[in-house]
Design a protein around this motif. Structure first.
Motif, PDB file in Angstrom:
ATOM      1  N   GLY A   1       0.803  -1.225   0.000  1.00 22.83           N
ATOM      2  CA  GLY A   1       0.000   0.000   0.000  1.00 22.83           C
ATOM      3  C   GLY A   1       0.831   1.268   0.000  1.00 22.83           C
ATOM      4  O   GLY A   1       0.292   2.368   0.131  1.00 22.83           O
ATOM      5  N   TYR A   2       2.170   1.131  -0.102  1.00 17.80           N
ATOM      6  CA  TYR A   2       3.017   2.313  -0.116  1.00 17.80           C
ATOM      7  C   TYR A   2       3.403   2.664  -1.547  1.00 17.80           C
ATOM      8  O   TYR A   2       3.364   1.814  -2.435  1.00 17.80           O
ATOM      9  N   THR A   3       3.787   3.960  -1.750  1.00 15.19           N
ATOM     10  CA  THR A   3       4.498   4.263  -2.981  1.00 15.19           C
ATOM     11  C   THR A   3       5.978   4.194  -2.626  1.00 15.19           C
ATOM     12  O   THR A   3       6.351   4.267  -1.445  1.00 15.19           O
ATOM     13  N   ILE A   4       6.810   4.047  -3.660  1.00 13.14           N
ATOM     14  CA  ILE A   4       8.241   3.805  -3.396  1.00 13.14           C
ATOM     15  C   ILE A   4       8.898   4.980  -2.688  1.00 13.14           C
ATOM     16  O   ILE A   4       9.873   4.836  -1.956  1.00 13.14           O
ATOM     17  N   GLU A   5       8.329   6.200  -2.872  1.00 13.54           N
ATOM     18  CA  GLU A   5       8.951   7.394  -2.286  1.00 13.54           C
ATOM     19  C   GLU A   5       8.668   7.521  -0.799  1.00 13.54           C
ATOM     20  O   GLU A   5       9.457   8.103  -0.063  1.00 13.54           O
ATOM     21  N   GLU A   6       7.530   6.994  -0.339  1.00 17.29           N
ATOM     22  CA  GLU A   6       7.145   7.297   1.041  1.00 17.29           C
ATOM     23  C   GLU A   6       7.623   6.262   2.064  1.00 17.29           C
ATOM     24  O   GLU A   6       7.149   6.240   3.181  1.00 17.29           O
ATOM     25  N   ILE A   7       8.553   5.407   1.672  1.00 19.17           N
ATOM     26  CA  ILE A   7       8.988   4.363   2.597  1.00 19.17           C
ATOM     27  C   ILE A   7      10.506   4.259   2.578  1.00 19.17           C
ATOM     28  O   ILE A   7      11.151   4.530   1.554  1.00 19.17           O
ATOM     29  N   GLU A   8      11.103   3.911   3.740  1.00 22.71           N
ATOM     30  CA  GLU A   8      12.567   3.762   3.809  1.00 22.71           C
ATOM     31  C   GLU A   8      12.932   2.347   3.388  1.00 22.71           C
ATOM     32  O   GLU A   8      12.593   1.378   4.073  1.00 22.71           O
TER      33      GLU A   8
ATOM     34  N   PHE B   1      16.765 -19.716   0.130  1.00 23.44           N
ATOM     35  CA  PHE B   1      15.811 -20.076   1.177  1.00 23.44           C
ATOM     36  C   PHE B   1      14.383 -19.827   0.714  1.00 23.44           C
ATOM     37  O   PHE B   1      14.135 -19.163  -0.299  1.00 23.44           O
ATOM     38  N   LYS B   2      13.470 -20.434   1.443  1.00 21.61           N
ATOM     39  CA  LYS B   2      12.044 -20.178   1.249  1.00 21.61           C
ATOM     40  C   LYS B   2      11.462 -19.959   2.637  1.00 21.61           C
ATOM     41  O   LYS B   2      11.805 -20.671   3.572  1.00 21.61           O
ATOM     42  N   GLN B   3      10.588 -18.942   2.775  1.00 23.99           N
ATOM     43  CA  GLN B   3      10.025 -18.690   4.098  1.00 23.99           C
ATOM     44  C   GLN B   3       8.699 -17.964   3.953  1.00 23.99           C
ATOM     45  O   GLN B   3       8.521 -17.141   3.050  1.00 23.99           O
ATOM     46  N   TYR B   4       7.748 -18.295   4.853  1.00 22.57           N
ATOM     47  CA  TYR B   4       6.499 -17.538   4.927  1.00 22.57           C
ATOM     48  C   TYR B   4       6.678 -16.445   5.958  1.00 22.57           C
ATOM     49  O   TYR B   4       7.131 -16.703   7.075  1.00 22.57           O
ATOM     50  N   ILE B   5       6.373 -15.197   5.593  1.00 19.52           N
ATOM     51  CA  ILE B   5       6.482 -14.102   6.568  1.00 19.52           C
ATOM     52  C   ILE B   5       5.245 -13.207   6.474  1.00 19.52           C
ATOM     53  O   ILE B   5       4.553 -13.175   5.451  1.00 19.52           O
ATOM     54  N   LYS B   6       5.008 -12.528   7.578  1.00 17.07           N
ATOM     55  CA  LYS B   6       3.914 -11.558   7.576  1.00 17.07           C
ATOM     56  C   LYS B   6       4.527 -10.159   7.600  1.00 17.07           C
ATOM     57  O   LYS B   6       5.460  -9.891   8.364  1.00 17.07           O
ATOM     58  N   ILE B   7       4.005  -9.298   6.749  1.00 16.79           N
ATOM     59  CA  ILE B   7       4.536  -7.926   6.668  1.00 16.79           C
ATOM     60  C   ILE B   7       3.381  -6.948   6.894  1.00 16.79           C
ATOM     61  O   ILE B   7       2.279  -7.145   6.394  1.00 16.79           O
ATOM     62  N   LYS B   8       3.698  -5.924   7.676  1.00 12.18           N
ATOM     63  CA  LYS B   8       2.681  -4.926   8.027  1.00 12.18           C
ATOM     64  C   LYS B   8       2.443  -3.994   6.830  1.00 12.18           C
ATOM     65  O   LYS B   8       3.390  -3.476   6.244  1.00 12.18           O
ATOM     66  N   SER B   9       1.173  -3.797   6.471  1.00 10.31           N
ATOM     67  CA  SER B   9       0.881  -2.913   5.341  1.00 10.31           C
ATOM     68  C   SER B   9       0.653  -1.482   5.851  1.00 10.31           C
ATOM     69  O   SER B   9       0.643  -1.236   7.065  1.00 10.31           O
ATOM     70  N   LYS B  10       0.459  -0.567   4.935  1.00 12.72           N
ATOM     71  CA  LYS B  10       0.282   0.843   5.301  1.00 12.72           C
ATOM     72  C   LYS B  10      -0.939   1.013   6.202  1.00 12.72           C
ATOM     73  O   LYS B  10      -0.958   1.819   7.137  1.00 12.72           O
ATOM     74  N   LYS B  11      -1.976   0.169   5.903  1.00 17.39           N
ATOM     75  CA  LYS B  11      -3.218   0.251   6.691  1.00 17.39           C
ATOM     76  C   LYS B  11      -3.039  -0.272   8.108  1.00 17.39           C
ATOM     77  O   LYS B  11      -3.907  -0.085   8.953  1.00 17.39           O
ATOM     78  N   GLY B  12      -1.948  -0.980   8.368  1.00 17.97           N
ATOM     79  CA  GLY B  12      -1.714  -1.484   9.717  1.00 17.97           C
ATOM     80  C   GLY B  12      -2.012  -2.959   9.876  1.00 17.97           C
ATOM     81  O   GLY B  12      -1.671  -3.551  10.900  1.00 17.97           O
ATOM     82  N   ASN B  13      -2.633  -3.615   8.889  1.00 19.37           N
ATOM     83  CA  ASN B  13      -2.863  -5.055   9.010  1.00 19.37           C
ATOM     84  C   ASN B  13      -1.689  -5.829   8.391  1.00 19.37           C
ATOM     85  O   ASN B  13      -0.886  -5.272   7.629  1.00 19.37           O
ATOM     86  N   TYR B  14      -1.580  -7.132   8.760  1.00 25.48           N
ATOM     87  CA  TYR B  14      -0.463  -7.945   8.253  1.00 25.48           C
ATOM     88  C   TYR B  14      -0.886  -8.746   7.039  1.00 25.48           C
ATOM     89  O   TYR B  14      -1.984  -9.295   6.987  1.00 25.48           O
ATOM     90  N   LYS B  15      -0.014  -8.795   6.085  1.00 21.43           N
ATOM     91  CA  LYS B  15      -0.260  -9.613   4.890  1.00 21.43           C
ATOM     92  C   LYS B  15       0.760 -10.757   4.872  1.00 21.43           C
ATOM     93  O   LYS B  15       1.919 -10.575   5.253  1.00 21.43           O
ATOM     94  N   LEU B  16       0.293 -11.934   4.373  1.00 21.76           N
ATOM     95  CA  LEU B  16       1.184 -13.103   4.338  1.00 21.76           C
ATOM     96  C   LEU B  16       1.886 -13.188   2.977  1.00 21.76           C
ATOM     97  O   LEU B  16       1.249 -13.040   1.940  1.00 21.76           O
ATOM     98  N   PHE B  17       3.205 -13.391   3.048  1.00 22.01           N
ATOM     99  CA  PHE B  17       3.992 -13.531   1.810  1.00 22.01           C
ATOM    100  C   PHE B  17       4.827 -14.797   1.869  1.00 22.01           C
ATOM    101  O   PHE B  17       5.231 -15.244   2.947  1.00 22.01           O
ATOM    102  N   ARG B  18       5.050 -15.334   0.679  1.00 19.03           N
ATOM    103  CA  ARG B  18       6.018 -16.421   0.585  1.00 19.03           C
ATOM    104  C   ARG B  18       7.276 -15.841  -0.050  1.00 19.03           C
ATOM    105  O   ARG B  18       7.226 -15.297  -1.154  1.00 19.03           O
ATOM    106  N   CYS B  19       8.414 -15.898   0.697  1.00 18.93           N
ATOM    107  CA  CYS B  19       9.668 -15.392   0.150  1.00 18.93           C
ATOM    108  C   CYS B  19      10.393 -16.519  -0.561  1.00 18.93           C
ATOM    109  O   CYS B  19      10.437 -17.635  -0.070  1.00 18.93           O
ATOM    110  N   ALA B  20      10.992 -16.187  -1.685  1.00 15.34           N
ATOM    111  CA  ALA B  20      11.798 -17.186  -2.394  1.00 15.34           C
ATOM    112  C   ALA B  20      12.959 -16.466  -3.043  1.00 15.34           C
ATOM    113  O   ALA B  20      12.932 -15.241  -3.187  1.00 15.34           O
ATOM    114  N   THR B  21      13.976 -17.232  -3.407  1.00 16.58           N
ATOM    115  CA  THR B  21      15.207 -16.619  -3.921  1.00 16.58           C
ATOM    116  C   THR B  21      15.493 -17.091  -5.341  1.00 16.58           C
ATOM    117  O   THR B  21      14.633 -17.676  -5.983  1.00 16.58           O
TER     118      THR B  21
END
Lengths: 483, 137
Positions: A39-46, A79-99
């Motif tokens: 939910g972010y634009t690339i400019e508004e996040i570190e 590696f492969k891993q399931y992680i939850k990341i906080k979105s701009k709205k404040g809720n967590y979204k589930l992602f599958r990371c892969a390389t």
């Protein structure tokens, strides 16, 4: 850098956000899609890993992700891993990371990528399911996990590690006792791998012999990787043990069979060569003789030539008998190795040629005190002793009765048999390379030199040993066999 | 009358083979004289001896050399013979006659200058005849 067409197609197919990892200085470039999915634009996040670990990723996932991330960055461990990341709205979204290893095999990339595939199911449901699958997988594959924490100075084993190592559920493992967990010959290797991982962060994946609480030695696949803290320092080592005893034993058995087959094959090849060579010399003569008979008119000459066929037939028979002898040794069912006492093998030989020994007044001195038995093919050991003893008697010195010294010993973990005589000796300058060679004369050689030592050498080498000779004319000869 | 090889030398430890060649040479009268050595060492001793007293009649025109022999094999003989053959002041033709069909042996033999050709046993009567005729020219 990423302008290649294939890559763009793949990224489009993946329809996913990703990071591109760079070195010098270490930084990550976040794709626009990744920022947008939160939910972010690339400019508004570190867009840094530190910010990500601190504010974006769910703190439940942070430790594992940190290890995976730095292992991937520094050691290229995918590696492969399931992680939850906080979105701009404040809720967590589930992602599958892969390389990178998620990419099609034909893609070779210079840079390391991490993909974040969004998973649209209830996170809680996923975790419970994951936990269930984890236990199930651990049990079914006999894979236990372990963790050494350097800060707490504690070691942790999961239920499956305790089970495969046969320790009770309340057993508390300790790094101090780690020598207990490995078979003696594996302890050094285990320590090296562990400390390399702990000090410089080198991950390991190896097959090693471990030892259970009940002192049962078994094969384990051991995988380990370093654990990093927020400051990217190694604060522990984490990994898994998988019980691969059955597979490894099968593999070792298979390797053994391959070795045996290879050595048998080389002996067969050798034998085929001997057969072809020795039979050819007779058939050549036979063919020449037949041509001669056809070509010559005089009946008297013809009869004389036919007489010679008898001679060739005789020599051919003798050769075939010799070949049979060799074949018998090679195909003998009693060819299996077994533990045999040198004294017993020698007794068989000296009983067989007792008369030769007594007529020649041969004195045999033996000393098997340093090594009294060996795991060997008995027929070979007897044949080796027989050949070397009869040779010593056959080539005794004219001026003295034969004395044969036979002794065994161990040097640098290797087993040796030494047979020395006081015979006439061999001029090694003349015969150096030929003493163990097979002359084609063996089939009609009055002295039978050639076949005996040739066989001896073959037998020894077929069991991966070596035979060497030292000799001085008029002094004697010494054969040393390394088993 | 056609020209004939003077002296033929056979270096071979297979007495049966040597006897047969002898018979063929006699029956077909392929050459005037024949000398036989059981191995390379015997032959080499002979050649070294005649170096001190060169008599063309005692130097063979043609040599048939076996490879596999006890004491000194064909290869070792070749090595030593190549060193002294120029001092013999006579053109000597050397054939290898062996039962080895190993391509390594054949290549190795053909790469040696002294060797005219490599004959695989069994040699045929025709082969022997044609060699004697050819080399007599």
């Amino acid at each position: 850098m990423l302008q290649n067409e294939l890559f763009n197609t793949v990224i489009q197919d993946f329809n996913t956000g990703y990071w591109e990892l760079h070195k010098d200085p270490e930084r990550e470039i976040w794709s626009e899609k990744f920022c947008n999915s939160l939910g972010y634009t690339i400019e508004e996040i570190e867009t840094t890993i530190d910010y990500f670990l601190k504010y974006l990723i769910d703190q439940e996932d942070v430790d594992v992700f940190r290890d995976n991330f730095f292992n991937y960055r520094r050691n290229a461990v995918d590696f492969k891993q399931y992680i939850k990341i906080k979105s701009k709205k404040g809720n967590y979204k589930l992602f599958r990371c892969a390389t990178n290893d998620e990419l099609p095999v034909n893609m070779k990339l210079e840079s390391h990528l991490i993909f974040f595939f969004e998973i649209k199911i209830e996170p809680e449901y996923a975790t419970t399911k994951d936990n269930f699958y984890y236990k199930e997988t651990a049990q079914m594959t006999a894979t236990g996990s372990w963790h050494v924490d350097f800060i707490e100075k504690k070691s942790f084993w999961d239920f499956e590690t305790r089970r495969i190592l046969e320790y009770p559920d309340d057993y508390i493992p300790s790094l101090k006792d780690s020598a207990l967990y490995y078979a003696e010959e594996s302890q050094e290797k285990a320590a090296d791998l562990f400390f390399n991982c702990a000090m410089v962060g080198t991950p390991f994946n190896t097959e090693i012999k471990m030892i259970t609480a009940n002192k049962r030695i078994f094969w384990v696949k051991a995988i380990g990787k370093p654990v990093y803290n927020e400051n990217k320092e190694i604060i522990g080592v984490r990994g898994v043990f998988q019980d691969i005893d059955e597979i490894k034993k099968k593999e070792l058995g298979l390797q053994k069979s391959i070795d045996i087959i290879a050595s048998q094959n080389s002996r067969l090849f050798n034998f085929a060569h001997i057969v072809s060579h020795n039979l050819r010399s007779h058939t050549s003569n036979l063919s020449l003789l037949v041509q001669l008979i056809e070509d010559i008119e005089d009946p008297k000459d013809k009869i004389e030539f036919i007489e010679q066929i008898k001679q060739i037939s005789n020599s051919l028979n003798i050769t075939i008998e010799h070949l049979n002898e060799i074949a018998a040794i090679h195909t003998n069912k009693a060819q299996e190795k077994k533990v045999i006492k040198f004294q017993d093998a020698l007794n068989v030989v000296t009983n067989g040629i007792g008369q030769t020994i007594s007529i020649s007044k041969t004195k045999i001195n033996i000393d098997f005190s340093q090594l009294d038995k060996i795991n060997y093919i008995p027929a070979y050991l007897e044949s080796i002793l027989l050949n070397l003893i009869t040779n010593a008697i056959k080539y005794k010195h004219i001026d003295r009765d034969p004395i044969i010294d036979i002794n065994t010993y161990i040097k640098n973990d290797k087993k040796y048999l030494k047979i020395s005589d006081n015979g006439r000796g061999i001029d090694l300058k003349l015969f150096k390379n030929k003493i163990f060679g097979m002359y084609k004369t063996f089939h009609r050689n009055k002295d039978a030199v050639g076949i005996g030592l040739f066989l001896t050498k073959n037998q020894i080498e077929s069991l991966n040993g070596r035979i060497t000779v030292k000799s001085e004319v008029d002094k004697g000869t010494t054969f040393i066999i390394e088993f | 009358m056609r020209k004939k090889i003077g002296l033929t030398c056979i270096i071979d430890d297979d007495t049966m083979y040597v006897n047969l060649v002898k018979k063929i040479v006699e029956a077909k009268s392929l050459c005037k004289n024949l000398m036989v050595f059981q191995n390379g060492k015997e032959a080499l001793t002979y050649f070294e001896a005649i170096l001190t007293n060169l008599d063309k009649k005692t130097i063979p025109d043609i040599i048939f050399l076996d490879l596999n022999m006890p004491v000194m094999d064909g290869w070792e003989f070749l090595e030593n013979f190549t060193k002294i053959k120029n001092k013999l002041e006579k053109k000597i033709i050397l054939y290898i006659v062996s039962s080895s069909i190993n391509p390594v042996d054949i290549e190795r033999a053909k790469s040696i200058n002294t060797v005219k050709d490599y004959l695989v046993k069994p040699v045929t009567l025709k082969e022997l005849e044609s060699i004697f005729l050819k080399e007599a020219l």
